[in-house]
Design a protein around this motif. Structure first.
Motif, mmCIF file in Angstrom:
data_model
loop_
_atom_site.group_PDB
_atom_site.id
_atom_site.type_symbol
_atom_site.label_atom_id
_atom_site.label_comp_id
_atom_site.label_asym_id
_atom_site.label_seq_id
_atom_site.Cartn_x
_atom_site.Cartn_y
_atom_site.Cartn_z
ATOM 1 N N GLU A 176 1.036 -1.200 0.164
ATOM 2 C CA GLU A 176 -0.029 0.046 -0.019
ATOM 3 C C GLU A 176 1.095 1.315 -0.111
ATOM 4 O OE1 GLU A 176 -2.966 2.027 2.986
ATOM 5 O OE2 GLU A 176 -3.432 0.105 2.702
ATOM 6 N N ALA A 177 1.945 1.195 0.611
ATOM 7 C CA ALA A 177 2.980 2.241 0.839
ATOM 8 C C ALA A 177 3.359 2.593 -0.574
ATOM 9 C CB ALA A 177 3.898 2.045 1.914
ATOM 10 N N GLU A 227 2.402 1.718 -3.557
ATOM 11 C CA GLU A 227 1.415 2.170 -4.563
ATOM 12 C C GLU A 227 1.128 3.627 -4.206
ATOM 13 O OE1 GLU A 227 -1.889 -0.561 -3.886
ATOM 14 O OE2 GLU A 227 -1.000 -2.087 -5.089
ATOM 15 N N GLN A 228 1.076 3.926 -2.959
ATOM 16 C CA GLN A 228 0.836 5.420 -2.786
ATOM 17 C C GLN A 228 1.939 6.275 -3.357
ATOM 18 O OE1 GLN A 228 -0.306 6.365 1.366
ATOM 19 N NE2 GLN A 228 0.020 8.645 1.006
ATOM 20 N N GLN A 277 2.270 6.579 -6.980
ATOM 21 C CA GLN A 277 1.069 7.263 -7.634
ATOM 22 C C GLN A 277 1.219 8.837 -7.585
ATOM 23 O OE1 GLN A 277 -2.862 6.639 -5.933
ATOM 24 N NE2 GLN A 277 -3.813 8.521 -6.697
ATOM 25 N N GLU A 278 1.797 9.155 -6.426
ATOM 26 C CA GLU A 278 2.217 10.566 -5.823
ATOM 27 C C GLU A 278 3.307 11.079 -7.124
ATOM 28 O OE1 GLU A 278 3.526 10.684 -1.906
ATOM 29 O OE2 GLU A 278 1.219 10.565 -1.366
#
Length: 158
Positions: free
Chosen positions: A65-66, A68-69, A72-73
């Motif tokens: 999850e980290a 992917e975040q 994305q940023e």
């Protein structure tokens, strides 16, 4: 670039180090100037302690999850510079092994862009391992960007 030639793909390894952003910016600008594509690789490395499977699975999900975040940023920030949305790869395993596997699996990847670390410990484990004996076995060149460059310096070079 002739239309029959595939675009040059610049691959950058993304991690939590501050210098990776220098490599991403350099590659994004080179992508824009050459009509190429930008690809980002994030490797989720296994935890050192794997005593409790349930805890490790939860930790792995949190690391994904980290990742992917972060990606994305980074894509939102860098796509306007690159001119296109980057191709994103997320892999699990040892960073060096997954990087080499991706390079072998994806013939479109043309150049690997890494940033050298700025700390006293040297350029970083990935740069160190890939510039040794492994470099001779790679099918693509490696561009190593000094991690201590400013954004202005990167822009001037790229």
């Amino acid at each position: 670039m002739p239309e029959s030639e595939p675009p040059r793909v610049f691959l950058v390894v993304v991690d939590e180090t501050p210098e990776h952003r220098i490599a991403v910016r350099y590659a994004a600008r080179r992508t824009a100037h050459t009509g190429g594509r930008l690809a980002l690789l994030y490797v989720i490395e296994p935890a050192e302690l794997q005593h409790f499977l349930a805890i490790e699975e939860l930790a792995a999900a949190e690391r994904r999850e980290a990742a992917e975040q972060l990606l994305q940023e980074l894509c939102e920030e860098i796509a306007p510079i690159a001119g296109t949305m980057p191709v994103v790869y997320i892999r699990e395993g040892r960073r060096r092994d997954e990087l080499l596997a991706l390079i072998n699996e994806e013939p479109m990847i043309s150049i690997l862009v890494l940033a050298a670390g700025t700390g006293a410990e040297g350029p970083g484990p990935l740069v160190s391992s890939l510039t040794g004996k492994t470099a001779a076995r790679l099918r693509i060149p490696i561009a190593i960007v000094p991690g201590g460059l400013s954004i202005e310096q990167v822009d001037a070079l790229s």
